[in-house]
Design an enzyme around this catalytic site. Structure first.
Site, mmCIF file in Angstrom:
data_model
loop_
_atom_site.group_PDB
_atom_site.id
_atom_site.type_symbol
_atom_site.label_atom_id
_atom_site.label_comp_id
_atom_site.label_asym_id
_atom_site.label_seq_id
_atom_site.Cartn_x
_atom_site.Cartn_y
_atom_site.Cartn_z
ATOM 1 C CG PHE A 124 -1.938 1.069 1.205
ATOM 2 C CD1 PHE A 124 -3.057 0.919 0.404
ATOM 3 C CD2 PHE A 124 -1.801 2.229 1.949
ATOM 4 C CE1 PHE A 124 -4.029 1.906 0.351
ATOM 5 C CE2 PHE A 124 -2.767 3.226 1.897
ATOM 6 C CZ PHE A 124 -3.880 3.072 1.097
ATOM 7 C CG ASP B 231 0.896 -2.291 7.015
ATOM 8 O OD1 ASP B 231 -0.152 -2.732 7.532
ATOM 9 O OD2 ASP B 231 0.938 -1.220 6.392
ATOM 10 C CE1 TYR C 200 -8.720 1.886 7.381
ATOM 11 C CE2 TYR C 200 -7.886 3.088 9.273
ATOM 12 C CZ TYR C 200 -7.783 2.736 7.953
ATOM 13 O OH TYR C 200 -6.756 3.225 7.202
ATOM 14 C CE LYS C 201 -7.030 -1.509 5.494
ATOM 15 N NZ LYS C 201 -7.781 -0.830 4.439
ATOM 16 N NE ARG D 73 -9.503 -3.499 -2.205
ATOM 17 C CZ ARG D 73 -8.981 -2.967 -1.108
ATOM 18 N NH1 ARG D 73 -7.731 -3.277 -0.737
ATOM 19 N NH2 ARG D 73 -9.677 -2.139 -0.364
#
Lengths: 416, 416
Positions: free
Chosen positions: A148, A217, A242-243, A391
């Site tokens: 990312f 990460d 938050y995922k 996705r």
């Protein structure tokens, strides 16, 4: 085709009936939408609004400043860190919550370079005021070139400020570039685009063999599969909440500092919350013991306590069970896609091998942006990553096999 | 004494009756407590719980990921920055909200050093990959030695990472240490302990005359008095939002980057939110235009939108009116203390001159910790700063003259 659909629908019903996590779905606020974007923003846990109303009206509204002590606000970063710990295979006392993932990547990388140099004796005493730009020694930060992007941008800044050179490579090529100049390596546990899971144990071992530190990460894996930070000897790790952890939009991130490294963790962001005596208001900085060194400024209480409430959903849940359901969901979705979508219309970028798969499915097609827009209009929410990737994230706590079948069906109709 | 008390109570009533901000008090959740700790944590604005309930149940709970666009989450940092701007004398487009004050101090100081060096031609191109440790040139960061400690700790780290020397001095001594080695100066607009207001226009001018950049910390003044960032040519500023701005515990801080410096603002925390094309997911960093360069990672939406709602209290309020009431309140409180408290029992550390006073009163007494504990028990809430300071903050939006009189009365009884 209609027979096949009936078969897959029947199979989805049987899988949902046998799903030991099925009851968890009730703990989230869901509707008729098939929500396959929990890998971007997890759904709202049903208990969060009530808890946050109490925080606002009672803790802030009535107790006000007293809540820093009386409501446990001050210790929230380490308390919530300890609740995330078992989900990523960490013993207590190694994780604090706060700041964004980007800021935590910065802390972790600069601290890793300092530790690597101290170990070599090339970095000076490592204390306040020492230079971060010694000549020679370990002067390379290796970074996942497919990560990312924010991780790469922050790694570039960490390299610049510590006098290092940035070495971007594909994760599989990391072992080939390691050497006695490598200070630290920053890797994403899963590729955010393809969903490919990288070999955390093997790469960490290779990094250690070169005398460097491994920084992982976990944004795309924490809460979706076992990470095993302690077991695999990871040095430092960061992740968002938050995922798959469902902590809320932009909820505070976290940093893990392995216990044996904490006394050498020399933060580039030594805010008053990481001081040994924060309320002593002393002009000289003296780092706190333990993971508290990862704290910086005043914790963001509303977001942080929403996150804490969201973690209640994990009570009684085994990450192994979550992983088993995640793989079953993505397997089943891929089978449905293969059955329903005309051959060649999409290409799966997600590895077929379980050991190489995270908890999302990425499908490539030229008109992905338009396709995703139309899927969302039909109540199937995934996301689009430029230029050509659809996705679909599968959060095992609340996504059902019925959702997977329906998503594939709507996708096939949209692509037809 | 009882006559005097009657007189002061009568005066308080008259002052409250004439107070043009008196109606604002109803917009906050208050009770029988005299709350004089708004300089540490502002009281709860009454509209915040309702707004945040809507954010949770509708924006997160129903729209979910779509809210990043449809509910304006993505642009919240700059939108809320523009609402803070008039309170600190800034035109729009120069402030973004996010991260903690400590993290923003770090961004501001490292960026200031880079700009100062670029202006001198001693810092290389300033682009990605250039060294931050050139020899010679501007290599000193001057910092307020009396500041809230976190600023000093972070300044030390910024100095270490940019190869600078830290020069801690009392704010009044700043002009004497400025020179052609000074890169940046970090000052607190008001001393957190004594409430002394520093001379922002004069010190900024002196810093500029030396060719250095002025970075101001507004934590203890924003929302309490006019700051005049644009008018006085301040280069960079940071501040929290949980004191006089009432944004909530640990609410996101902000950073101001003067418009004319934005193209040279080279952040040490270049997260994906500060990229020119955040969703392009490009491996190379290209900074956004404008104040967006101060953003880092994903914004902390729940805390941020609570802050946004809290700013509604400022509608129709002039900061000059707030300042006039603030001075009247602290004048009146000091008169009541002088009238009620036996001479010599406490010593005011707060300057008598209006031009040197923030919006708090600090009283020194040897047993301050014990005294404050007993005040809180009696419903008068200030705070204690080690070793011997009683702090009373006066938030003009909701503190009344009656509160000030009552606080002095209870203080006198406690000290007797």
């Amino acid at each position: 085709m209609s027979d096949l659909r009936d078969d897959l629908r029947t199979e989805a019903e049987a899988l949902d009936a046998a799903d030991e996590l099925a009851a968890k779905r009730k703990e989230f606020v869901l509707d008729e939408t098939v929500y396959l974007d929990g890998n971007s923003l997890g759904a709202l846990p049903a208990n969060v609004p009530g808890r946050l109303a109490e925080v606002m009206t009672h803790e802030w509204g009535k107790l006000r400043i007293r809540s820093w002590d009386e409501s446990g606000w001050w210790t929230a970063p380490e308390r919530i860190g300890d609740r995330i710990a078992p989900l990523v295979g960490a013993a207590p006392g190694q994780i604090v919550v706060g700041d964004s993932t980007s800021v935590n990547v910065f802390k972790a990388l600069v601290a890793a370079v300092r530790i690597a140099r101290d170990a070599e004796g090339t970095g000076g005493p490592g204390g306040t005021g020492s230079s971060d730009n010694p000549s020679g020694g370990r002067d390379e930060i290796v970074v996942d070139a497919t990560t990312f992007p924010t991780d790469g941008y922050i790694a570039e800044s960490a390299a610049r400020l510590t006098g290092c050179r940035l070495v971007p490579v594909a994760p599989g090529d990391v072992p080939g570039v390691l050497g006695d100049r490598t200070a630290a390596v920053l890797l994403n546990h899963a590729d955010y685009r393809t969903g490919r899971l990288h070999d955390l144990p093997g790469l960490t071992a290779a990094i250690h063999a070169a005398g460097a530190l491994a920084v992982w990460d976990l944004c795309h894996t924490a809460g979706a599969l076992p990470v095993g930070l302690d077991e695999h000897g990871v040095d430092l790790a960061v992740g968002c909440t938050y995922k798959y952890l469902n902590g809320g939009p932009g909820a505070p991130a976290y940093i893990y500092v392995r216990e044996s490294l904490q006394s050498r963790f020399d933060s580039p962001l030594p805010g008053w919350n990481s001081h040994a005596e924060p309320f002593g208001m002393r002009p000289e900085f003296e780092a706190a013991d333990g993971a508290l060194r990862g704290r910086v400024g005043t914790p963001d209480i509303l977001s942080m306590l929403a996150l804490e409430a969201s973690l209640d959903a994990w009570e009684g849940v085994s990450v192994d069970t979550v992983r088993a359901k995640s793989l079953a969901l993505t397997d089943f979705f891929l089978r449905c896609v293969e059955a329903y979508v005309p051959a060649g219309r999409v290409e799966s970028l997600t590895p077929a091998a379980h050991a190489e798969r995270g908890s999302q499915v990425a499908l490539r097609c030229d008109d992905a942006g338009d396709v995703m827009r139309r899927l969302v209009e039909q109540g199937v929410v995934g996301d689009f990553r430029a230029p050509d990737v659809l996705r679909f994230g599968f959060t095992p706590l609340y996504v059902s096999f019925g959702d997977a079948e329906r998503a594939a069906r709507v996708l096939a109709r949209t692509l037809a």
